[in-house]
Design a protein around this motif. Structure first.
Motif, mmCIF file in Angstrom:
data_model
loop_
_atom_site.group_PDB
_atom_site.id
_atom_site.type_symbol
_atom_site.label_atom_id
_atom_site.label_comp_id
_atom_site.label_asym_id
_atom_site.label_seq_id
_atom_site.Cartn_x
_atom_site.Cartn_y
_atom_site.Cartn_z
ATOM 1 N N MET A 74 46.655 55.888 45.038
ATOM 2 C CA MET A 74 47.007 54.775 44.145
ATOM 3 C C MET A 74 46.540 53.450 44.724
ATOM 4 O O MET A 74 46.509 53.287 45.941
ATOM 5 N N ASN A 75 46.252 52.518 43.846
ATOM 6 C CA ASN A 75 46.070 51.127 44.266
ATOM 7 C C ASN A 75 47.458 50.493 44.355
ATOM 8 O O ASN A 75 48.431 51.067 43.870
ATOM 9 N N ILE A 76 47.534 49.303 44.963
ATOM 10 C CA ILE A 76 48.866 48.712 45.163
ATOM 11 C C ILE A 76 48.919 47.244 44.727
ATOM 12 O O ILE A 76 47.924 46.525 44.850
ATOM 13 N N PHE A 77 50.063 46.872 44.175
ATOM 14 C CA PHE A 77 50.299 45.506 43.708
ATOM 15 C C PHE A 77 51.600 44.979 44.325
ATOM 16 O O PHE A 77 52.551 45.735 44.497
ATOM 17 N N PHE A 78 51.612 43.661 44.601
ATOM 18 C CA PHE A 78 52.814 42.986 45.115
ATOM 19 C C PHE A 78 53.150 41.836 44.185
ATOM 20 O O PHE A 78 52.239 41.107 43.760
ATOM 21 N N LYS A 79 54.434 41.662 43.887
ATOM 22 C CA LYS A 79 54.857 40.464 43.153
ATOM 23 C C LYS A 79 55.577 39.589 44.165
ATOM 24 O O LYS A 79 56.646 39.951 44.672
ATOM 25 N N ILE A 80 54.924 38.459 44.491
ATOM 26 C CA ILE A 80 55.462 37.556 45.502
ATOM 27 C C ILE A 80 55.686 36.198 44.845
ATOM 28 O O ILE A 80 54.734 35.556 44.412
ATOM 29 N N ASP A 81 56.924 35.806 44.745
ATOM 30 C CA ASP A 81 57.269 34.493 44.191
ATOM 31 C C ASP A 81 56.588 34.254 42.829
ATOM 32 O O ASP A 81 55.988 33.208 42.607
ATOM 33 N N GLY A 82 56.622 35.272 41.991
ATOM 34 C CA GLY A 82 56.091 35.131 40.624
ATOM 35 C C GLY A 82 54.611 35.455 40.482
ATOM 36 O O GLY A 82 54.118 35.637 39.372
ATOM 37 N N GLU A 83 53.874 35.521 41.615
ATOM 38 C CA GLU A 83 52.439 35.796 41.532
ATOM 39 C C GLU A 83 52.172 37.279 41.838
ATOM 40 O O GLU A 83 52.785 37.845 42.746
ATOM 41 N N ILE A 84 51.259 37.868 41.089
ATOM 42 C CA ILE A 84 50.921 39.267 41.347
ATOM 43 C C ILE A 84 49.651 39.288 42.194
ATOM 44 O O ILE A 84 48.651 38.659 41.831
ATOM 45 N N VAL A 85 49.724 40.015 43.295
ATOM 46 C CA VAL A 85 48.578 40.081 44.208
ATOM 47 C C VAL A 85 48.207 41.544 44.408
ATOM 48 O O VAL A 85 49.077 42.397 44.593
ATOM 49 N N THR A 86 46.901 41.826 44.381
ATOM 50 C CA THR A 86 46.427 43.170 44.710
ATOM 51 C C THR A 86 45.200 43.015 45.615
ATOM 52 O O THR A 86 44.422 42.063 45.450
ATOM 53 N N PRO A 87 45.031 43.914 46.587
ATOM 54 C CA PRO A 87 43.861 43.784 47.463
ATOM 55 C C PRO A 87 42.551 43.737 46.662
ATOM 56 O O PRO A 87 42.387 44.500 45.711
ATOM 57 N N ALA A 88 41.664 42.838 47.080
ATOM 58 C CA ALA A 88 40.359 42.722 46.425
ATOM 59 C C ALA A 88 39.548 43.990 46.711
ATOM 60 O O ALA A 88 39.792 44.680 47.707
ATOM 61 N N LEU A 89 38.577 44.284 45.852
ATOM 62 C CA LEU A 89 37.716 45.464 46.051
ATOM 63 C C LEU A 89 36.718 45.122 47.154
ATOM 64 O O LEU A 89 35.762 44.388 46.934
ATOM 65 N N SER A 90 36.990 45.633 48.338
ATOM 66 C CA SER A 90 36.198 45.243 49.505
ATOM 67 C C SER A 90 35.106 46.260 49.796
ATOM 68 O O SER A 90 34.303 46.076 50.684
ATOM 69 N N GLY A 91 35.109 47.378 49.065
ATOM 70 C CA GLY A 91 34.150 48.452 49.358
ATOM 71 C C GLY A 91 34.842 49.636 50.010
ATOM 72 O O GLY A 91 34.298 50.729 50.063
ATOM 73 N N SER A 92 36.063 49.411 50.524
ATOM 74 C CA SER A 92 36.739 50.534 51.188
ATOM 75 C C SER A 92 37.863 51.125 50.347
ATOM 76 O O SER A 92 38.480 52.102 50.742
ATOM 77 N N ILE A 93 38.158 50.527 49.183
ATOM 78 C CA ILE A 93 39.199 51.111 48.324
ATOM 79 C C ILE A 93 38.603 51.528 46.979
ATOM 80 O O ILE A 93 37.540 51.050 46.582
ATOM 81 N N LEU A 94 39.324 52.430 46.313
ATOM 82 C CA LEU A 94 38.831 52.914 45.023
ATOM 83 C C LEU A 94 39.104 51.873 43.932
ATOM 84 O O LEU A 94 40.167 51.260 43.905
ATOM 85 N N LYS A 95 38.117 51.726 43.047
ATOM 86 C CA LYS A 95 38.290 50.805 41.914
ATOM 87 C C LYS A 95 39.065 51.554 40.834
ATOM 88 O O LYS A 95 38.477 52.200 39.961
ATOM 89 N N GLY A 96 40.380 51.500 40.935
ATOM 90 C CA GLY A 96 41.230 52.280 40.033
ATOM 91 C C GLY A 96 41.128 51.790 38.589
ATOM 92 O O GLY A 96 41.075 50.584 38.328
ATOM 93 N N ILE A 97 41.153 52.731 37.688
ATOM 94 C CA ILE A 97 41.069 52.389 36.259
ATOM 95 C C ILE A 97 42.431 51.872 35.787
ATOM 96 O O ILE A 97 42.505 50.968 34.954
ATOM 97 N N THR A 98 43.505 52.385 36.375
ATOM 98 C CA THR A 98 44.832 51.850 36.054
ATOM 99 C C THR A 98 44.926 50.422 36.606
ATOM 100 O O THR A 98 45.434 49.520 35.933
ATOM 101 N N ARG A 99 44.436 50.224 37.834
ATOM 102 C CA ARG A 99 44.415 48.883 38.445
ATOM 103 C C ARG A 99 43.715 47.886 37.525
ATOM 104 O O ARG A 99 44.224 46.815 37.223
ATOM 105 N N MET A 100 42.518 48.278 37.067
ATOM 106 C CA MET A 100 41.717 47.419 36.194
ATOM 107 C C MET A 100 42.491 47.096 34.913
ATOM 108 O O MET A 100 42.530 45.954 34.444
#
Ligand SMILES: Cc1ncc(COP(=O)(O)O)c(C=O)c1O
Length: 356
Positions: free
Chosen positions: A237-263
């Motif tokens: 799975m890809n991962i998301f964080f909600k921090i103080d109202g903002e949603i953050v997910t790791p950028a596609l750096s080449g080492s993680i899968l470009k998830g279709i659910t993520r997109m």
């Protein structure tokens, strides 16, 4: 025969279909499968739907030695009014070709393979279960078949698609999971194969997974392989964080899968005008947000679970409890929206689904 003319050989023996929603993942397969071959100089050829059966391969087939293989995972859903929907399957075939490129496997023609895939699912439509939360898992994969021990790309391949009815991912509702932040092992590094859906990325994760399971945890959160600081993704799975109202997910750096659910989640959040950022995020930042009470929600995203809320992150002996171990409001809304579109009870304004 060209790669677009398909032959169909019907299976005279029909297997019994699952009779309840308790279907173990990936253990039961349908009556037919799709196969297409590649030969250097000839290209992809002889697309066919044939009875599901074991393969005969030379023991020297290159897949067995150097792991030249790629795969995909998607689902067909039965709606309440008995239609069958696929969710963004074009993206899966596009990603299959991206993975193939990284593994030096020749590309497929996405459009004709999509037609063949639809044909296979049409033939097997009775296998799309109608119990709550169930679906038909679709597994396209390509293997290197040339009998050779040379360390070089194979000159022949097989593309196959097999189908497996699967049960609901969560039995009894969305339950937040506990996750171990892996410190010792690395899943992938920039420039490696992390962005590809290829076998070695998964088998090399088993040792870390076993460690997490041994501690009673559900999965592994991977950090970057160099500094062991920046967050990558969770198991499958890809991962998301909600921090103080903002949603953050790791950028596609080449080492993680470009998830279709993520997109899809990023697109939904943007549509809902909820701030979402793809950037580097360190485990220290997550820890500090937790300490200051700003870590509001954490969730994994993927075809299997859609949204998997994280109730606790274990990092270096620190246990970060998130949202009192309850599913967050946004995680629930995203889950309801995506599953609603997939199962046809929310209008698909994004044109994400394809009806079979
Ligand atoms: C390593 C990995 N990351 C992320 C995902 C989620 O991708 P998707 O949303 O396309 O299922 C998957 C599952 O395919 C995966 O195997």
């Amino acid at each position: 025969m060209s790669s677009s003319t398909i032959t169909i050989v019907k299976n005279p023996d029909k297997k019994p279909k699952p009779q309840s929603k308790d279907i173990a993942f990936g253990k039961t397969f349908t009556d037919h499968m799709f196969v297409m071959d590649y030969q250097e100089g000839k290209g992809w050829h002889e697309p066919r739907i044939v009875p599901y059966e074991p393969l005969t391969l030379d023991p020297a087939a290159m897949i067995f030695h150097y792991g030249q293989t790629v795969f995909e995972g998607m689902k067909a859903y039965r709606t309440e009014d008995d239609r069958i929907l696929l969710f963004r399957p074009d993206q899966n075939l596009k990603r299959l070709n991206k993975s193939s490129e990284r593994l030096s496997i020749p590309p497929i023609d996405e459009e004709s393979v999509m037609d063949h895939l639809i044909e296979l699912i049409r033939l097997e439509q009775e296998w799309v279960p109608d119990f709550e939360g169930t679906s038909l898992y679709i597994r396209p994969f390509i293997i290197a078949t040339e009998p050779s021990l040379a360390v070089a790309p194979s000159k022949s391949y097989k593309l196959m698609v097999i189908l497996a009815p699967v049960g609901p991912y969560f039995k009894g509702g969305l339950k937040p999971v506990q996750i171990n932040v892996e410190q010792q092992f690395t899943r992938a590094v920039k420039g490696g194969t992390g962005m590809a859906k290829t076998a070695g990325n998964y088998s090399s994760a088993y040792q870390a997974q076993a460690k997490a399971y041994g501690e009673g945890l559900a999965d592994v959160l991977w950090l970057d392989g160099i500094e062991k600081r920046y967050i990558e993704e969770v198991g499958s799975m890809n991962i998301f964080f909600k921090i103080d109202g903002e949603i953050v997910t790791p950028a596609l750096s080449g080492s993680i899968l470009k998830g279709i659910t993520r997109m899809s989640i990023i697109e939904l959040l943007k549509k809902w005008e909820i701030p979402v950022t793809e950037r580097k995020i360190s485990i220290e930042e997550v820890y500090e947000a937790h300490q200051s009470g700003k870590l509001e929600e954490v969730f994994g995203t993927g075809t299997a679970a859609v949204i998997s809320p994280v109730g606790q992150l274990n990092w270096s002996g620190q246990k970060m409890d998130i949202n009192d171990g309850e599913i967050g409001e946004l995680s629930q809304k995203l889950y309801d929206t995506i599953t609603g579109i997939q199962r046809g009870h929310i209008e698909d304004t994004e044109d994400w689904t394809i009806q079979i």
